[in-house]
Write an enzyme that holds these catalytic residues in place. Structure first.
Site, mmCIF file in Angstrom:
data_model
loop_
_atom_site.group_PDB
_atom_site.id
_atom_site.type_symbol
_atom_site.label_atom_id
_atom_site.label_comp_id
_atom_site.label_asym_id
_atom_site.label_seq_id
_atom_site.Cartn_x
_atom_site.Cartn_y
_atom_site.Cartn_z
ATOM 1 C CG ASP A 97 -2.241 0.766 0.944
ATOM 2 O OD1 ASP A 97 -3.282 0.088 0.765
ATOM 3 O OD2 ASP A 97 -2.216 2.017 0.867
ATOM 4 C CG ASP A 139 2.402 5.520 -6.547
ATOM 5 O OD1 ASP A 139 1.454 4.872 -7.034
ATOM 6 O OD2 ASP A 139 2.634 6.712 -6.822
ATOM 7 C CG ASN A 141 -8.158 -4.866 -3.361
ATOM 8 O OD1 ASN A 141 -9.344 -5.094 -3.585
ATOM 9 N ND2 ASN A 141 -7.751 -4.079 -2.362
ATOM 10 C CE1 TYR A 186 -13.109 3.136 -8.993
ATOM 11 C CE2 TYR A 186 -15.261 2.554 -9.851
ATOM 12 C CZ TYR A 186 -14.230 2.334 -8.962
ATOM 13 O OH TYR A 186 -14.313 1.303 -8.050
ATOM 14 C CE LYS A 223 -11.954 -0.216 -10.130
ATOM 15 N NZ LYS A 223 -10.882 -0.959 -9.436
HETATM 16 P P1 NAD Z 1 -10.178 1.531 0.173
HETATM 17 O O1 NAD Z 1 -10.040 2.988 -0.130
HETATM 18 O O2 NAD Z 1 -10.721 1.114 1.493
HETATM 19 O O3 NAD Z 1 -8.790 0.800 -0.077
HETATM 20 C C1 NAD Z 1 -7.991 1.095 -1.196
HETATM 21 C C2 NAD Z 1 -6.533 1.042 -0.784
HETATM 22 O O4 NAD Z 1 -5.735 1.294 -1.959
HETATM 23 C C3 NAD Z 1 -6.148 2.109 0.261
HETATM 24 O O5 NAD Z 1 -5.514 1.504 1.359
HETATM 25 C C4 NAD Z 1 -5.198 3.026 -0.505
HETATM 26 O O6 NAD Z 1 -4.184 3.607 0.311
HETATM 27 C C5 NAD Z 1 -4.620 2.071 -1.559
HETATM 28 N N1 NAD Z 1 -4.037 2.787 -2.676
HETATM 29 C C6 NAD Z 1 -4.554 3.853 -3.336
HETATM 30 N N2 NAD Z 1 -3.694 4.277 -4.267
HETATM 31 C C7 NAD Z 1 -2.599 3.469 -4.200
HETATM 32 C C8 NAD Z 1 -1.370 3.429 -4.903
HETATM 33 N N3 NAD Z 1 -1.083 4.321 -5.869
HETATM 34 N N4 NAD Z 1 -0.480 2.456 -4.589
HETATM 35 C C9 NAD Z 1 -0.749 1.574 -3.590
HETATM 36 N N5 NAD Z 1 -1.899 1.580 -2.899
HETATM 37 C C10 NAD Z 1 -2.818 2.518 -3.192
HETATM 38 O O7 NAD Z 1 -11.066 0.974 -1.025
HETATM 39 P P2 NAD Z 1 -11.838 -0.404 -1.270
HETATM 40 O O8 NAD Z 1 -13.260 -0.058 -1.385
HETATM 41 O O9 NAD Z 1 -11.416 -1.481 -0.367
HETATM 42 O O10 NAD Z 1 -11.329 -0.663 -2.759
HETATM 43 C C11 NAD Z 1 -10.688 -1.851 -3.181
HETATM 44 C C12 NAD Z 1 -10.987 -2.036 -4.643
HETATM 45 O O11 NAD Z 1 -12.380 -2.272 -4.819
HETATM 46 C C13 NAD Z 1 -10.680 -0.811 -5.520
HETATM 47 O O12 NAD Z 1 -10.060 -1.236 -6.714
HETATM 48 C C14 NAD Z 1 -12.043 -0.218 -5.804
HETATM 49 O O13 NAD Z 1 -12.050 0.498 -7.016
HETATM 50 C C15 NAD Z 1 -12.889 -1.460 -5.837
HETATM 51 N N6 NAD Z 1 -14.324 -1.264 -5.617
HETATM 52 C C16 NAD Z 1 -14.789 -0.677 -4.476
HETATM 53 C C17 NAD Z 1 -16.169 -0.602 -4.252
HETATM 54 C C18 NAD Z 1 -16.758 -0.048 -2.972
HETATM 55 O O14 NAD Z 1 -17.992 0.132 -2.903
HETATM 56 N N7 NAD Z 1 -15.990 0.197 -1.938
HETATM 57 C C19 NAD Z 1 -17.054 -1.090 -5.227
HETATM 58 C C20 NAD Z 1 -16.527 -1.656 -6.388
HETATM 59 C C21 NAD Z 1 -15.172 -1.761 -6.557
#
Ligand code: NAD
Length: 246
Positions: free
Chosen positions: A37, A60, A87, A154, A158
């Site tokens: 992360d 990153d 993820n 976004y 995706k």
């Molecule tokens: P979250 O924000 O809780 O976690 C995402 C993590 O990614 C964070 O810890 C952040 O620090 C890390 N991150 C961001 N940019 C980064 C980078 N450049 N390098 C390394 N790490 C990085 O989000 P989440 O909801 O758990 O999302 C996980 C995945 O699920 C994402 O790909 C998101 O697009 C997808 N998603 C989320 C939802 C939702 O409703 N939460 C729905 C569909 C898809």
């Protein structure tokens, strides 16, 4: 029954939400976890909570040199990479094309699409090594299948991630088994402070409520296991039925 004893699992976005839940779930299944992360403090906290079979890597993922270093660290610590969970992701605040700046576009595509590309490319030799197939699990979204799940950047990222998943499959199966998960509304860091929107969105779905991140992590654990041995190139909805009408 999921059998992941001794597997080496790299998870990006492991500091929060679904990635954090995956780190706990894969460790509970006996895997060695490489938690990646950009949020250094939080990912260290997650690793401390997960226990001794997990390490953190501060990176990153939108930077190719950093993703190369992720794979090097995994190999140094645990010998290889068996499972890669791409993820990590960032939102674009539902910004339409006309209001999307170059910076927003590049930033969202950089994390959501360049990152999985860089890391998958870097991990390929490890994923292809050994007797067992390598596994890639990409966290896409319902926004990877519909046009209204996010803004321009976004949604495009995706859709692209599902495309990358399918192309990996056609080019590398059966050595690599790649699949995407398409979550709907999930209670995570990403949706923090958006409770009203999340609940309204979820109320409109057959499940009537948002998912907990553990409900996505359990699907990732299944996809990583031999129980999913014949699932290649799928983009699996884990969305409470949100997309059941398309
Ligand atoms: P979250 O924000 O809780 O976690 C995402 C993590 O990614 C964070 O810890 C952040 O620090 C890390 N991150 C961001 N940019 C980064 C980078 N450049 N390098 C390394 N790490 C990085 O989000 P989440 O909801 O758990 O999302 C996980 C995945 O699920 C994402 O790909 C998101 O697009 C997808 N998603 C989320 C939802 C939702 O409703 N939460 C729905 C569909 C898809």
């Amino acid at each position: 029954m999921v059998e992941l004893q001794e597997s080496v699992v790299v998870i990006t976005g492991a500091a929060s939400g679904m990635g954090e839940a995956m780190a706990h779930r894969f460790a509970a299944e006996g895997a060695n976890v490489v938690a990646v992360d950009i949020d250094t403090e939080s990912v260290d906290d997650v690793v401390a909570a997960v226990g001794e079979n997990a390490i953190s890597v501060h990176a990153d993922i939108s930077d190719a040199d950093s993703t190369d270093a992720v794979v090097e660290t995994a190999v140094d610590e645990f010998g290889t990479v068996d499972v890669l969970c791409n993820n990590a992701g960032v939102l674009d605040d539902f910004t339409p094309v006309g209001e999307t700046s170059d910076e927003l576009w590049d930033g969202v595509l950089g994390v959501n699409l360049d990152g999985p590309f860089y890391l998958t490319r870097a991990a390929l030799p490890e994923l292809q090594s050994g007797d067992d197939e390598g596994v890639v699990i990409n966290t896409a979204s319902v926004a990877g299948k519909a046009g209204d799940g996010g803004g321009a950047a976004y949604t495009t990222s995706k859709h692209g991630l599902i495309g990358l998943t399918k192309n990996l499959t056609t080019m590398y199966a059966p050595d690599i088994r790649a699949n995407a998960i398409c979550p709907g509304a999930v209670k995570t860091g990403m949706t923090e402070g958006m409770d009203d929107q999340l609940n309204a969105l979820a109320a409109d779905t057959p499940a009537k409520e948002p998912a907990d991140p553990e409900e996505i992590a359990s699907v990732a654990a299944f996809l990583a296991s031999d129980d999913a041995s014949f699932i290649h190139g799928a983009a699996i909805n884990v969305d409470g039925g949100m997309l059941s009408d398309i």
